[in-house]
Design a protein around this motif. Structure first.
Motif, PDB file in Angstrom:
ATOM      1  N   GLN A  26       0.828  -1.206   0.000  1.00  0.00           N
ATOM      2  CA  GLN A  26       0.000   0.000   0.000  1.00  0.00           C
ATOM      3  C   GLN A  26       0.862   1.255   0.000  1.00  0.00           C
ATOM      4  O   GLN A  26       1.961   1.270   0.541  1.00  0.00           O
ATOM      5  N   HIS A  27       0.311   2.291  -0.604  1.00  0.00           N
ATOM      6  CA  HIS A  27       1.035   3.556  -0.721  1.00  0.00           C
ATOM      7  C   HIS A  27       0.998   4.287   0.614  1.00  0.00           C
ATOM      8  O   HIS A  27      -0.069   4.564   1.150  1.00  0.00           O
ATOM      9  N   GLY A  34       5.457  -0.112  -1.851  1.00  0.00           N
ATOM     10  CA  GLY A  34       4.396   0.069  -2.830  1.00  0.00           C
ATOM     11  C   GLY A  34       4.821   0.938  -3.993  1.00  0.00           C
ATOM     12  O   GLY A  34       4.398   0.737  -5.131  1.00  0.00           O
ATOM     13  N   SER A  39       2.430   1.254  -7.375  1.00  0.00           N
ATOM     14  CA  SER A  39       1.061   1.396  -6.879  1.00  0.00           C
ATOM     15  C   SER A  39       0.608   2.842  -6.920  1.00  0.00           C
ATOM     16  O   SER A  39      -0.577   3.130  -6.856  1.00  0.00           O
ATOM     17  N   SER A  51      -6.373   2.004  -7.238  1.00  0.00           N
ATOM     18  CA  SER A  51      -5.380   1.104  -6.656  1.00  0.00           C
ATOM     19  C   SER A  51      -5.443   1.139  -5.134  1.00  0.00           C
ATOM     20  O   SER A  51      -5.397   0.094  -4.486  1.00  0.00           O
ATOM     21  N   SER A  52      -5.533   2.324  -4.558  1.00  0.00           N
ATOM     22  CA  SER A  52      -5.573   2.412  -3.097  1.00  0.00           C
ATOM     23  C   SER A  52      -6.864   1.827  -2.548  1.00  0.00           C
ATOM     24  O   SER A  52      -6.860   1.177  -1.506  1.00  0.00           O
ATOM     25  N   MET A  55      -6.549  -2.019  -2.840  1.00  0.00           N
ATOM     26  CA  MET A  55      -5.614  -2.552  -1.837  1.00  0.00           C
ATOM     27  C   MET A  55      -6.230  -2.542  -0.448  1.00  0.00           C
ATOM     28  O   MET A  55      -6.098  -3.510   0.298  1.00  0.00           O
ATOM     29  N   SER A  56      -6.889  -1.464  -0.088  1.00  0.00           N
ATOM     30  CA  SER A  56      -7.474  -1.393   1.260  1.00  0.00           C
ATOM     31  C   SER A  56      -8.637  -2.368   1.411  1.00  0.00           C
ATOM     32  O   SER A  56      -8.803  -2.995   2.461  1.00  0.00           O
ATOM     33  N   THR A  59      -7.167  -5.825   1.721  1.00  0.00           N
ATOM     34  CA  THR A  59      -6.613  -6.029   3.066  1.00  0.00           C
ATOM     35  C   THR A  59      -7.734  -6.321   4.059  1.00  0.00           C
ATOM     36  O   THR A  59      -7.589  -7.184   4.932  1.00  0.00           O
TER      37      THR A  59
END
Length: 137
Positions: A26-27, A34, A39, A51-52, A55-56, A59
């Motif tokens: 993650q960024h 990342g 990313s 993308s964020s 990813m979140s 997760t």
């Protein structure tokens, strides 16, 4: 039951590894892992902000799977402990009681009634009292 237990352990380990990888990818605020995999690129597969979000959300899903697997493992372990039978001390063999000359009595004899103690005469009070902290002459 043992195969199901092993399967849940494998699912838990895989979800834990995926949580680790997703958190590292993650960024963040600084230069992180990342950024090395792109990313933060605006022309990525998921778009500029996709993308964020992906990813979140991934997760969160991996964390939910991890917690579910942990709960399942605890329930299986509890069920296994009750079906196997008690704890470790349940299997301890109790020694037979010792009888004979070397035996320790298990009952305590009742106390006998003692005669009342004679009262001692009261000590004579000193004739002159001395103030505290001084030695009498």
């Amino acid at each position: 039951m043992n195969m199901m237990f092993n399967l849940v352990v494998v699912v838990q380990v895989l979800s834990a590894l995926s949580i680790i990888a997703l958190v590292l990818l993650q960024h963040g605020k600084g230069a992180d892992m990342g950024a090395a995999f792109g990313s933060g690129a605006s022309g990525s597969l998921f778009g500029a902000t996709g993308s964020s979000n992906f990813m979140s959300k991934s997760t969160g899903v991996a964390a939910a799977i991890f917690f579910g697997a942990t709960l399942a493992l605890s329930l299986m372990a509890n069920q296994r402990a009750t079906t196997v039978g008690g704890g470790v001390m349940d299997k301890v063999v109790k020694p037979a009681p010792v009888t004979g000359a070397g035996a320790i009595p298990t009952t305590v004899p009742a106390p006998t009634a003692a005669a009342p103690a004679a009262t001692a005469p009261a000590a004579a009070a000193p004739a002159a009292s001395t103030p505290a902290g001084q030695i009498p002459k």
